[in-house]
Design an enzyme around this catalytic site. Structure first.
Site, PDB file in Angstrom:
ATOM      1  N   CYS A 143      99.193 178.745  -3.123  1.00  0.00           N
ATOM      2  CA  CYS A 143      98.882 179.416  -4.396  1.00  0.00           C
ATOM      3  C   CYS A 143      99.128 180.919  -4.301  1.00  0.00           C
ATOM      4  O   CYS A 143      99.587 181.546  -5.264  1.00  0.00           O
ATOM      5  CB  CYS A 143      97.427 179.161  -4.790  1.00  0.00           C
ATOM      6  SG  CYS A 143      97.032 177.413  -4.986  1.00  0.00           S
TER       7      CYS A 143
HETATM    8  C1  BEZ Z   1      97.360 175.850  -1.131  1.00  0.00           C
HETATM    9  O1  BEZ Z   1      97.582 176.636  -2.042  1.00  0.00           O
HETATM   10  O2  BEZ Z   1      97.883 175.997  -0.046  1.00  0.00           O
HETATM   11  C2  BEZ Z   1      96.433 174.682  -1.348  1.00  0.00           C
HETATM   12  C3  BEZ Z   1      95.513 174.699  -2.383  1.00  0.00           C
HETATM   13  C4  BEZ Z   1      94.663 173.631  -2.572  1.00  0.00           C
HETATM   14  C5  BEZ Z   1      94.746 172.533  -1.744  1.00  0.00           C
HETATM   15  C6  BEZ Z   1      95.690 172.517  -0.724  1.00  0.00           C
HETATM   16  C7  BEZ Z   1      96.536 173.589  -0.529  1.00  0.00           C
END
Ligand code: BEZ
Length: 211
Positions: free
Chosen positions: A45
């Site tokens: 994210c």
């Molecule tokens: C990420 O942005 O890396 C992520 C967010 C939520 C769950 C798994 C990964």
């Protein structure tokens, strides 16, 4: 609830990193890209939200406003923005909704409990100036989105809306486009003065009209 193509995008008023905002007022007559991410302070994210910030001008030049959503608080978003700036070169420069009560997430069906129990998955909605949903994308938590693809679809939508053309596989700005099978060869000659080539009666290609 699932939002389907052609439906009117639900309106909402919500707290964001840029204050309380009404979605329709924010969009005005522009195109819109509404997207959700699972959680602040997570790795994928962070790269995605940074990319939207770094490439905001490319959306603006397409007459498009962008806005993000997650179930984290506005306070969390603001703190996270510091990390985004530090690691991605630019912090949040578009509103990010703090959807703690999941109002927006539920309106747009952004929570897919079998994938992520309580958080929003990675969704993208492209909304036309008529407030109709033109594109939906849903990605799993482990796969970051592709900004080029979102911009490519915006270009294709803006090119084809109200025109009797569509875009073929892997189309990019300046590439050939498909003439609608509903247009006769006779009419196509007038409508597409750059000419066209016929592979099949239903598959006719012409240079991009405005390129
Ligand atoms: C990420 O942005 O890396 C992520 C967010 C939520 C769950 C798994 C990964």
């Amino acid at each position: 609830m699932t939002i389907q193509l052609g439906e009117t995008a639900p309106d909402f008023t919500a707290e964001t990193t840029e204050g309380r905002l009404n979605f329709y007022e924010y969009l005005g007559d522009h195109w819109g890209v509404l997207f959700s991410h699972p959680a602040d302070f997570t790795p994928v994210c962070t790269t995605e939200l940074g990319a939207f910030a770094n490439r905001k001008d490319e959306f603006t030049s397409r007459n498009t406003r962008i806005i993000g959503v997650s179930v984290d608080s506005v306070e969390s978003h603001k703190k996270w923005s510091v990390d985004i700036a530090e690691t991605q070169g630019r912090g949040l420069n578009y509103p990010l909704v703090g959807d703690e009560d999941r109002t927006v997430a539920n309106l747009y069906g952004m929570i897919h409990p079998k994938a992520l129990e309580t958080a929003t998955v990675r969704t993208v909605f492209i909304i036309g100036p008529d407030k109709k949903v033109k594109l939906t994308l849903t990605y799993p938590a482990s796969v970051g989105r592709n900004i080029d693809e979102i911009l490519r679809v915006l270009d294709a939508l803006q090119l084809t809306t109200g025109y009797s053309i569509s875009t073929p596989v892997d189309w990019k700005q300046g590439g050939e486009v498909i003439i609608s099978p509903a247009i006769s060869d006779e009419d196509a000659k007038t409508k597409f003065p750059k000419g066209f080539r016929t592979l099949k009666p239903y598959l006719r290609l012409t240079p991009q009209p405005d390129a």
